[in-house]
Design an enzyme around this catalytic site. Structure first.
Site, PDB file in Angstrom:
ATOM      1  N   HIS A 122      15.336 -27.826-128.281  1.00  0.00           N
ATOM      2  CA  HIS A 122      15.321 -27.720-126.814  1.00  0.00           C
ATOM      3  C   HIS A 122      14.747 -26.378-126.379  1.00  0.00           C
ATOM      4  O   HIS A 122      13.979 -26.282-125.410  1.00  0.00           O
ATOM      5  CB  HIS A 122      16.754 -27.895-126.300  1.00  0.00           C
ATOM      6  CG  HIS A 122      16.925 -27.620-124.841  1.00  0.00           C
ATOM      7  ND1 HIS A 122      17.430 -26.429-124.361  1.00  0.00           N
ATOM      8  CD2 HIS A 122      16.646 -28.374-123.753  1.00  0.00           C
ATOM      9  CE1 HIS A 122      17.468 -26.475-123.045  1.00  0.00           C
ATOM     10  NE2 HIS A 122      17.002 -27.628-122.640  1.00  0.00           N
ATOM     11  N   GLU A 172      21.939 -22.938-118.326  1.00  0.00           N
ATOM     12  CA  GLU A 172      21.818 -24.402-118.375  1.00  0.00           C
ATOM     13  C   GLU A 172      22.977 -25.005-119.172  1.00  0.00           C
ATOM     14  O   GLU A 172      23.562 -26.017-118.778  1.00  0.00           O
ATOM     15  CB  GLU A 172      20.480 -24.789-119.009  1.00  0.00           C
ATOM     16  CG  GLU A 172      20.209 -26.278-119.013  1.00  0.00           C
ATOM     17  CD  GLU A 172      18.845 -26.626-119.607  1.00  0.00           C
ATOM     18  OE1 GLU A 172      18.697 -27.779-120.052  1.00  0.00           O
ATOM     19  OE2 GLU A 172      17.955 -25.756-119.623  1.00  0.00           O
ATOM     20  N   GLU A 201      11.044 -26.497-126.678  1.00  0.00           N
ATOM     21  CA  GLU A 201      10.476 -27.246-125.547  1.00  0.00           C
ATOM     22  C   GLU A 201      10.269 -26.340-124.341  1.00  0.00           C
ATOM     23  O   GLU A 201       9.220 -26.356-123.695  1.00  0.00           O
ATOM     24  CB  GLU A 201      11.412 -28.407-125.190  1.00  0.00           C
ATOM     25  CG  GLU A 201      11.057 -29.143-123.904  1.00  0.00           C
ATOM     26  CD  GLU A 201      12.286 -29.451-123.065  1.00  0.00           C
ATOM     27  OE1 GLU A 201      12.282 -29.093-121.850  1.00  0.00           O
ATOM     28  OE2 GLU A 201      13.248 -30.030-123.590  1.00  0.00           O
ATOM     29  N   HIS A 202      11.267 -25.522-124.029  1.00  0.00           N
ATOM     30  CA  HIS A 202      11.156 -24.583-122.901  1.00  0.00           C
ATOM     31  C   HIS A 202      10.008 -23.606-123.106  1.00  0.00           C
ATOM     32  O   HIS A 202       9.200 -23.367-122.208  1.00  0.00           O
ATOM     33  CB  HIS A 202      12.466 -23.792-122.761  1.00  0.00           C
ATOM     34  CG  HIS A 202      13.487 -24.446-121.892  1.00  0.00           C
ATOM     35  ND1 HIS A 202      14.028 -23.834-120.781  1.00  0.00           N
ATOM     36  CD2 HIS A 202      14.060 -25.670-121.953  1.00  0.00           C
ATOM     37  CE1 HIS A 202      14.902 -24.645-120.220  1.00  0.00           C
ATOM     38  NE2 HIS A 202      14.946 -25.767-120.915  1.00  0.00           N
TER      39      HIS A 202
END
Length: 410
Positions: A46, A121, A49-50
């Protein structure tokens, strides 16, 4: 790289999806070009991905915006996908998608800056009761498997991620041979395919290497019950079932199994079933009640959840219905025929959405079987297939319960 192009020229919009077969559970593997197994921090897929959206000369989101497109990305347990949608400049936006995903740029400074953003997040999801419920039951079902860890990782795990870690994961999992490109909408396939070939031939990629992933062994342990107090107003429950049997290897049989299980659950506890109506009228469930069956590499499980004033009673009733499914009055050939027609109707209606087509197509690649094989497979499901799937999957020893209850105020 595997490429699928689907022209739908009566649409104004075009949707592109670029996915790698790499997700949050893939945290133990042999890096590309080496022979030694390593373990990387939870949440790194993840995080990667960012970071791919940030380049030395700016943010890729802004570039898509200037070209009249909207862009996004998401990470699941087993995949990471990058996407755009546009009504204009399709070729330019497609090249942007390919180029930014295939040109990583990480520095320690930018990585450290991102840690605070992702930590926020993670904390935001920790405040989401339904998210906590989902990972609560996964922790019960898979206490020793990385599936139970939040896709974004933990605040502690992401703090240890380095730029070197990101490059290691990128070079291992973002090789074109591990990726799928799907474009659907207003497009001319021959010219678009020529453009893709030209773009890829201008880049240098290392030789293909088989990816070696590792997962914990002996992960049949199940935590039977857990209760979590939280700042919620109503009780929540979730009943989970862990798939313990070995699944069929053939793609078509996997799809038939998945559809048969979904049909069974619809017959037993779908919102048109007699069991659903009885539980609703008894006040055990409300319209928040629902279920999901997930099947992917390394795992398959089901969860049934909802808000209720009587969580233990609702969970027991759900469990009893499932364990005694073969005697259920709603499980008939006639009801199965009606439900198959309903499933087909929803399927054909969903094909009006190019976003649905792209996402479902790439998520449901079972060997040579694809999203467009579903009508034939749905039609082929017989009553005996549904019974056999239930007998294989529903087992008392594979069940677990997770509850969230309002925190008692002093």
């Amino acid at each position: 790289m595997t490429v699928y192009l689907l022209p739908k020229n009566d649409y104004h919009k075009t949707y592109g999806l670029f996915s790698t077969n790499y997700g949050s559970i893939d945290n133990e593997f042999v890096p590309y070009g080496t022979n030694e197994k390593i373990k990387v921090p939870d949440g790194i897929a993840h995080f990667l991905e960012h970071k791919l959206f940030e380049k030395k000369d700016g943010d890729v989101f802004q570039l898509f915006g200037q070209q009249g497109a909207s862009a996004n990305a998401y990470t699941s347990f087993t995949k990471t996908s990058y996407l755009f949608s546009t009504t204009d400049q399709v070729e330019k936006n497609l090249l942007t998608l390919l180029d930014f995903v295939q040109a990583p740029y990480f520095t320690e400074e930018t990585v450290n800056k991102e840690k605070g953003i992702i930590a926020q997040e993670i904390q935001m999801y920790e405040d989401d009761p339904n998210w906590q419920m989902f990972f609560g039951i996964l922790n019960n079902l898979y206490p020793k498997h990385p599936l139970h860890i939040d896709i974004a990782g933990t605040v502690e795990s992401i703090e240890t991620i380095t730029a070197k870690d990101l490059y290691t994961c990128y070079h291992t999992f973002y090789h074109p041979s591990n990726m799928v490109l799907f474009v659907v909408g207003k497009l001319e396939p021959e010219s678009l395919m020529a453009l893709i070939r030209l773009n890829q031939s201008a880049k240098k990629f290392p030789p293909t290497q088989k990816i070696k992933r590792y997962f914990p062994k002996n992960t049949d342990d199940i935590i039977k019950k857990k209760i979590l107090s939280s700042a919620i107003t109503r009780n929540k429950f979730v009943l989970g079932i862990k798939g313990l049997d070995t699944l069929p290897i053939a793609g078509i049989e996997l799809l038939r199994y998945k559809i048969a299980i979904n049909l069974l659950f619809q017959l037993l506890l779908g919102n048109t079933s007699q069991n659903y109506l009885k539980m609703y009228n008894e006040g055990l469930i409300d319209d928040s009640f629902g279920f999901e069956f997930s099947l992917d590499r390394e795992f398959h499980f089901a969860d049934f959840s909802g808000d209720t004033e009587q969580p233990e009673k609702a969970a027991k009733k759900t469990r009893d219905i499932l364990l005694n499914f073969e005697k259920d009055e709603g499980l008939t050939e006639e009801n199965l025929t009606l439900l198959k027609k309903k499933m087909l109707g929803k399927y054909y209606q969903s094909l009006n959405s190019i976003e649905y087509i792209a996402n479902q197509f790439t998520q449901n690649l079972f060997g040579n079987q694809t999203l467009f094989d579903l009508p034939v497979i749905i039609d082929s499901i017989q009553f005996g297939d549904v019974l056999n799937a239930g007998q294989s999957f529903i087992k008392k020893g594979a069940m677990s319960e997770f509850y969230m209850k309002p925190t008692v105020q002093d």
